[in-house]
Design an enzyme around this catalytic site. Structure first.
Site, PDB file in Angstrom:
ATOM      1  CG  ASN A 133      -5.317  -0.611   7.474  1.00  0.00           C
ATOM      2  OD1 ASN A 133      -4.004  -0.563   7.902  1.00  0.00           O
ATOM      3  ND2 ASN A 133      -5.839  -1.375   6.725  1.00  0.00           N
ATOM      4  CG  HIS A 155      -7.570   1.892   2.305  1.00  0.00           C
ATOM      5  ND1 HIS A 155      -6.409   1.436   2.660  1.00  0.00           N
ATOM      6  CD2 HIS A 155      -8.575   1.047   3.102  1.00  0.00           C
ATOM      7  CE1 HIS A 155      -6.424   0.290   3.290  1.00  0.00           C
ATOM      8  NE2 HIS A 155      -7.899   0.241   3.344  1.00  0.00           N
ATOM      9  CE1 TYR A 179      -3.940  -1.761   0.488  1.00  0.00           C
ATOM     10  CE2 TYR A 179      -3.297  -2.647   2.405  1.00  0.00           C
ATOM     11  CZ  TYR A 179      -4.107  -2.703   1.269  1.00  0.00           C
ATOM     12  OH  TYR A 179      -5.317  -3.432   1.341  1.00  0.00           O
TER      13      TYR A 179
END
Ligand SMILES: Cc1cc2nc3c(=O)[nH]c(=O)nc-3n(C[C@H](O)[C@H](O)[C@H](O)COP(=O)(O)OP(=O)(O)OC[C@H]3O[C@@H](n4cnc5c(N)ncnc54)[C@H](O)[C@@H]3O)c2cc1C
Ligand SMILES: *[C@@H]1O[C@H](CO)[C@@H](O)[C@H](O)[C@H]1NC(C)=O
Ligand SMILES: *[C@@H]1O[C@H](CO)[C@@H](O)[C@H](O)[C@H]1NC(C)=O
Ligand SMILES: *[C@@H]1O[C@H](CO)[C@@H](O)[C@H](O)[C@H]1NC(C)=O
Ligand SMILES: *[C@@H]1O[C@H](CO)[C@@H](O)[C@H](O)[C@H]1NC(C)=O
Length: 573
Positions: free
Chosen positions: A543, A496, A414
């Site tokens: 996150n 996200h 990510y």
């Protein structure tokens, strides 16, 4: 991550549906109407009701977790107070059946009570200070957010040991990979004790799980709000748009979406009431567009639509703001390794036919394999890359036991905090939102960071004795691999999404990027606010939901501190 775009094929259109059981709106008014019960909406609604304001929280979807009377569950949970949203080992099921989804949203999201925080993997750690200091404007820096961080983590502590018996289960992959990370020089941390250790560190994943069940805002903020007599919650109630005269909002139009839904116009307290949009990055953008707030070309689509054209607010009252033009998401790139020690657990099978001992351990003791968030996440590692443009990028490496074989692990890179690429979302004539420009790797320094980060991680993981590479293959360069994965939502979506109504002092009506001011109030209005992931100017390190809870507490304080709009300051059309 390429985890897919599963949609409910037969999802009913929300526009114009009528249901026998619907309750017509009554004449009660509210100091605050909060639209959307996700990460931002629940927290802000609780804080406003705690301050004594009357609050109505509107959610388009049905109840989710057992505590709020959710009903969706496999047969082995019948007769229990649990649903699929409560049991960590069932969190994967959304990828199997696509329930729940938001059929009009264009990406995966949770259109149920709790929104993303009902359907997500509950991964949860304190934001890195740069998440505020680099991304956010004055007043929203890490020092400003410290007390809200403490408050959020006192209400939602999180844990990396979800099983009630205090044991970690299914650790084979974790143990194998963490040994390799140790020998590559990574430092083991407990994620929530070390929020600033995000370079060359790794952790057990932490979750908002308590007592072996999903916790988070649904089991904290929503419970305290729900216990107050000045708080009301309507599920199955879809907001179509806000009702406004110029910059002053008087209420919202609600369409019943089945179940216990309500329909009609619900008003805020005359003069002093406020509406807060917390419908998520896509849902909030849709509401703004349908309320005549956004770029003119997009508002013209709403005006030309069969559902909204004839009732839309007149063009002379449109507020021209760059809604949807600064969106971002983590750039997800999946790599795969395999190792003979890795053991795959059949979480999908646990839906219809759980291992009987594991089922009993869960039902009787909230312990065992089914307290493990499917599909067995971890370890989580972090690295940083110095960009060719001088800007640092943060990368979270999220590992899970899933892949092309029973001994495979998928590791998602990510690429997050520090990216400069941005995308754009809009609305179509059927009122579905969609991504028009994906925010992934549009900038050369972002792309180089993904390549450099991958190149380094391949070196680290190769220190695991006995590891084999599935993707990239040993002969493929990191550059060729990053270039081979399309920079599209289908291939890179990380779920996200942020940034459709960016916060800032640079007023978007006069060329800035911001849609809301530093009090989260929509520019050009006096009582319309946005409190959800939409206001984030950039993506977080990891996150995002913890950062959204923290931002929502902060926003509640700022909103409560604002003087009420003066009576009679209403725009006249
Ligand atoms: C599959 C998945 C996995 C994820 N995993 C993690 C994770 O492990 N950890 C983490 O931190 N983050 C994770 N995320 C991201 C996180 O859940 C989101 O960033 C977060 O929930 C966004 O919060 P929000 O308040 O902006 O919107 P949401 O949580 O999406 O809430 C918006 C709510 O508004 C409702 N709504 C929308 N439109 C309307 C309308 N017109 N009227 C009434 N109600 C409306 C929706 O139904 C929804 O309940 C994940 C997301 C997904 C989808
Ligand atoms: C279910 O009931 C148990 C026992 O009373 C309780 O501890 C738990 O919190 C409940 N869970 C839900 C989701 O309501
Ligand atoms: C759930 O059901 C109980 C019992 O009928 C009721 O008291 C409670 O208000 C319901 N909660 C919600 C969120 O609907
Ligand atoms: C991250 O760690 C690497 C490896 O130790 C180091 O070279 C780099 O400078 C660090 N980056 C930042 C931003 O601290
Ligand atoms: C990366 O950037 C950080 C912060 O700007 C700096 O401290 C570090 O020395 C840089 N690392 C390298 C390898 O250039």
């Amino acid at each position: 991550m390429a985890k897919g775009l599963l949609f409910l094929a037969a999802a009913a259109s929300l526009t114009g549906s009528t249901f026998a059981a619907c309750t017509p709106a009554d004449s009660k008014t509210y100091d605050y109407i909060v639209v959307g019960s996700g990460a931002g909406g629940i927290v802000v609604a609780d804080k406003l009701s705690e301050a004594g304001k009357s609050v109505l929280l509107l959610e388009r979807g049905p109840p989710s977790t057992g505590k709020f009377n959710g009903t969706q569950k496999p047969s082995w949970l019948s007769g229990t107070n649990l649903t699929r949203y409560d049991v960590p080992g069932l969190f994967n099921q959304i990828w199997a059946d696509g329930v729940p989804s938001c059929p009009d949203t264009g990406v995966q999201a949770g259109c149920v009570l709790g929104g993303g925080v009902a359907v997500n993997s509950a991964l949860y750690w304190k934001p890195h200070p740069d998440d505020w200091d680099v991304n956010f404007p004055t007043g929203w820096k890490s020092t400003d957010m410290a007390k809200y961080t403490d408050s959020v983590f006192s209400r939602i502590p999180g844990t990396y040991i979800p099983s009630k018996d205090g044991k970690l289960y299914l650790q084979q992959a974790y143990d194998t990979v963490s040994k390799g990370l140790d020998s590559a020089g990574f430092k083991y941390v407990v994620a929530n004790d070390a929020p600033t250790s995000k370079n060359m560190s790794y952790a057990h994943p932490a979750f908002y799980i308590a007592n072996g069940e999903r916790h988070g805002p649904l089991r904290s903020y929503l419970e305290t709000a729900y216990a107050r007599s000045n708080f009301a919650l309507y599920t199955d109630s879809n907001v179509r748009r806000v009702v406004r005269t110029g910059g002053h909002v008087t209420g919202v139009e609600v369409q019943c979406n089945g179940g216990n839904g309500h329909s009609g116009t619900i008003n805020v307290t005359p003069g002093t009431g406020r509406v807060i949009l917390a419908a998520g990055t896509f849902g909030t953008a849709r509401l703004l567009f349908r309320s005549g707030i956004g770029p003119t070309d997009i508002l013209n689509v709403v005006k030309g639509s069969s559902t909204d054209g004839s009732t839309m607010i007149s063009t002379d009252q449109w507020i021209n703001l760059p809604v949807g033009s600064n969106v971002n998401d983590h750039v997800g790139t999946d790599i795969q390794i395999s190792h003979p020690n890795v053991v795959n657990y059949d979480f999908y099978g646990a839906w219809s036919n759980p291992v009987s001992a594991d089922k009993d351990a869960y039902l009787n003791k909230r312990s065992g394999a089914l307290t493990v968030v499917a599909p067995n996440l971890g370890p989580i590692a972090w690295t940083m890359v110095n960009g060719t443009d001088g800007k640092v990028r943060h990368i979270q490496w999220q590992m899970r036991v899933e892949g092309r074989s029973n001994t495979a692990m998928t590791i998602t890179q990510y690429l997050g905090m520090g990216t400069t690429s941005r995308g754009k979302i809009d609305i179509q004539a059927n009122m579905n939102t969609r991504v028009v420009t994906a925010p992934y790797l549009r900038d050369a320094a972002d792309k180089q960071a993904a390549i450099d980060g991958l190149e380094a991680m391949r070196g680290y993981l190769s220190k695991i004795s006995g590891v084999s590479w599935i993707t990239p293959t040993a002969s493929q360069t990191s550059q060729a691999f990053i270039n081979s994965v399309p920079a599209t939502v289908a291939s890179r979506n990380s779920n996200h999404w942020v940034g459709s109504a960016t916060i800032g002092s640079d007023d978007g009506r006069t060329g800035g990027k911001a849609v809301v001011d530093l009090d989260t109030k929509v520019y050009g209005t006096d009582n319309l606010f946005v409190v959800d992931a939409s206001i984030f100017p950039g993506i977080t390190t990891g996150n995002p939901s913890a950062a959204i809870f923290i931002a929502a507490e902060k926003a509640a304080d700022r909103i409560l501190a604002l003087a009420a709009p003066a009576q009679g300051r209403r725009f006249k059309a």
